[in-house]
Design an enzyme around this catalytic site. Structure first.
Site, short mmCIF file in Angstrom:
data_model
loop_
_atom_site.label_atom_id
_atom_site.label_comp_id
_atom_site.label_asym_id
_atom_site.label_seq_id
_atom_site.Cartn_x
_atom_site.Cartn_y
_atom_site.Cartn_z
N GLN A 28 73.09 174.20 78.64
CA GLN A 28 74.00 175.70 78.25
C GLN A 28 73.31 176.79 78.24
O GLN A 28 71.99 177.05 77.96
CB GLN A 28 74.41 175.55 76.80
CG GLN A 28 74.93 173.97 76.39
CD GLN A 28 75.17 173.75 74.75
OE1 GLN A 28 76.32 173.92 74.31
NE2 GLN A 28 74.22 173.30 74.11
N HIS A 58 79.49 176.06 57.43
CA HIS A 58 78.62 174.79 57.06
C HIS A 58 78.82 174.21 55.51
O HIS A 58 79.01 172.96 55.69
CB HIS A 58 77.15 175.19 57.30
CG HIS A 58 76.68 175.39 58.64
ND1 HIS A 58 76.16 176.44 59.18
CD2 HIS A 58 76.86 174.49 59.76
CE1 HIS A 58 75.86 176.41 60.45
NE2 HIS A 58 76.30 175.13 60.86
N ASP A 82 71.71 173.56 65.02
CA ASP A 82 71.05 174.70 64.41
C ASP A 82 70.31 174.22 63.00
O ASP A 82 69.57 174.86 62.39
CB ASP A 82 72.06 175.81 64.23
CG ASP A 82 73.19 175.30 63.60
OD1 ASP A 82 74.35 175.11 64.33
OD2 ASP A 82 73.57 174.98 62.51
N ASP A 132 74.21 162.53 73.92
CA ASP A 132 75.44 162.90 73.98
C ASP A 132 75.80 162.27 72.82
O ASP A 132 76.05 160.92 72.63
CB ASP A 132 76.28 162.23 75.12
CG ASP A 132 77.60 162.72 75.22
OD1 ASP A 132 78.26 162.62 76.31
OD2 ASP A 132 78.12 162.91 74.01
N GLY A 133 76.72 162.78 71.94
CA GLY A 133 77.34 162.16 70.84
C GLY A 133 78.58 161.20 71.18
O GLY A 133 78.66 160.15 70.35
N ASP A 150 79.96 168.59 64.40
CA ASP A 150 79.63 169.85 64.41
C ASP A 150 79.44 170.37 65.91
O ASP A 150 78.41 170.88 66.10
CB ASP A 150 78.47 170.43 63.47
CG ASP A 150 78.27 171.62 63.52
OD1 ASP A 150 77.22 172.09 63.04
OD2 ASP A 150 78.81 172.54 63.96
N THR A 152 80.31 172.31 69.68
CA THR A 152 80.53 173.85 70.14
C THR A 152 82.11 174.22 70.45
O THR A 152 82.94 173.35 70.38
CB THR A 152 79.85 173.88 71.44
OG1 THR A 152 80.10 172.78 72.14
CG2 THR A 152 78.28 174.31 71.45
N ASP A 153 82.16 175.38 70.98
CA ASP A 153 83.55 175.79 71.43
C ASP A 153 83.79 174.86 72.58
O ASP A 153 82.88 174.38 73.01
CB ASP A 153 83.66 177.14 71.98
CG ASP A 153 83.45 178.36 70.48
OD1 ASP A 153 82.31 178.04 70.09
OD2 ASP A 153 84.23 178.73 70.08
N1 SAM Z 1 78.96 176.17 64.20
C1 SAM Z 1 79.03 176.10 65.42
C2 SAM Z 1 80.50 176.15 65.77
O1 SAM Z 1 81.14 175.49 65.08
O2 SAM Z 1 80.96 177.01 66.62
C3 SAM Z 1 78.54 175.05 66.41
C4 SAM Z 1 77.25 174.55 65.73
S1 SAM Z 1 76.14 173.86 66.99
C5 SAM Z 1 75.40 175.20 67.88
C6 SAM Z 1 77.00 173.03 68.04
C7 SAM Z 1 76.24 172.06 68.65
O3 SAM Z 1 76.89 170.97 69.26
C8 SAM Z 1 75.34 172.69 69.89
O4 SAM Z 1 74.02 172.45 69.70
C9 SAM Z 1 75.51 171.83 71.24
O5 SAM Z 1 74.49 171.60 71.91
C10 SAM Z 1 75.98 170.52 70.52
N2 SAM Z 1 77.01 169.50 71.46
C11 SAM Z 1 78.00 170.12 72.08
N3 SAM Z 1 78.47 168.94 72.67
C12 SAM Z 1 77.76 167.90 72.32
C13 SAM Z 1 78.09 166.51 72.73
N4 SAM Z 1 78.91 166.02 73.54
N5 SAM Z 1 76.97 165.51 72.04
C14 SAM Z 1 76.13 166.19 70.99
N6 SAM Z 1 76.11 167.31 70.71
C15 SAM Z 1 76.75 168.48 71.33
#
Ligand code: SAM
Length: 268
Positions: A28, A58, A82, A132-133, A150, A152-153
């Site tokens: 990313q 959070h 984070d 990957d979750g 939690d 990302t967009d």
């Molecule tokens: N608080 C933020 C928000 O709600 O906009 C998001 C918090 S955190 C930065 C989001 C995290 O989700 C990122 O670190 C990203 O790498 C992770 N993420 C995205 N897709 C994912 C997946 N398929 N599996 C695991 N983690 C994932």
């Protein structure tokens, strides 16, 4: 001073910044700024959090499911690189927290430049898995008291975290789970997709004020196998949970939805 601009369908949210502290990333595009709202993490051009208001997001994402559960010993967090979610979950003194984060660089850069986890990621009850979750929940045979999504967009890597299969598996492996579900006002199609993809499981939606996210209003989903009522006030007392935004009144009030949002829930 310059302006960071995050656009959303003809509108924008702007934050003044004095320095870009980091830019890079493989999976990313990771940017970290020093701004008028403190340090700020941006992934693929979208604000993930600022130091000024991340506690609101959070606390709402974590304490609603954690306090609904009578005894959350085993916690799973998907995403949350984070560490803000882990920090809040540790306030409930669980036995273990597993955080499944797909992008190791997000964890590393947030630790190096920001540190909102406040040392939570080094707690020996916390285990970070870089995966990957979707793959993790598909393959795990573990069960969790509370699961927190939690992500990302909407982007390529977070897309699996919005599917019917993902929600089905999260429901199967947990007593209670929450997920952030973006802006129901500015991302109506996305929100409708979440409503549809989760319609086969028990869940409720709740909302919160969130200054640095599009429109300043954010939505969350709560799914439970153990009902949705609890004496939240008493549990906050019993566990000695200290917060800066969330409280029992906000917990209950956050499920009061505006008519336009209720209509979107009934469209399915
Ligand atoms: N608080 C933020 C928000 O709600 O906009 C998001 C918090 S955190 C930065 C989001 C995290 O989700 C990122 O670190 C990203 O790498 C992770 N993420 C995205 N897709 C994912 C997946 N398929 N599996 C695991 N983690 C994932």
């Amino acid at each position: 001073m310059e302006w960071f601009v995050e656009e959303h369908d003809g509108t924008a949210f702007m934050v003044r910044y004095d320095k870009k502290l980091y830019e890079g990333g493989k999976m990313q595009r990771i940017e970290i700024y020093s701004t008028s709202m403190g340090k700020m993490l941006v992934l693929d051009g979208k604000i993930q959090f600022t130091e000024a208001d991340e506690f609101i997001y959070h606390e709402m994402l974590v304490h609603v499911p954690m306090l609904l559960h009578p005894n959350p010993r085993k916690v799973l967090i998907i995403g949350g690189g984070d560490g803000g979610g882990v920090r809040e979950a540790l306030k409930h003194s669980p036995d273990e927290i597993t955080m499944v984060e797909i992008d190791r660089m997000v964890v590393e850069k947030c630790r190096e430049y920001i540190g909102i986890d406040a040392g939570a990621l080094d707690d020996d009850r916390v285990n970070v898995i870089y995966e990957d979750g979707m793959k993790f929940v598909e393959e795990t045979e573990e069960r969790y008291d509370v699961l927190i999504i939690d992500g990302t967009d909407p982007n390529m890597i977070s897309q699996p975290l919005e599917t019917a299969r993902f929600f089905e598996r999260c429901h199967e492996i947990s007593d209670v789970f929450s997920s952030q579900t973006q802006s129901p006002f500015f991302q109506k199609d996305y929100f409708r997709a979440i409503v549809k993809n989760s319609s086969h499981i028990s869940r409720k939606f709740y909302i919160s004020y969130m200054p640095s996210y599009p429109s300043g209003m954010w939505s969350f989903m709560l799914s439970s196998r153990i009902g949705y009522e609890a004496d939240i006030e008493r549990r906050i007392e019993e566990r000695g949970i200290k917060t800066r935004h969330y409280n029992a009144s906000i917990h209950h009030a956050s499920f009061a939805l505006p008519e336009w949002m209720k209509e979107m829930l009934n469209e399915g």
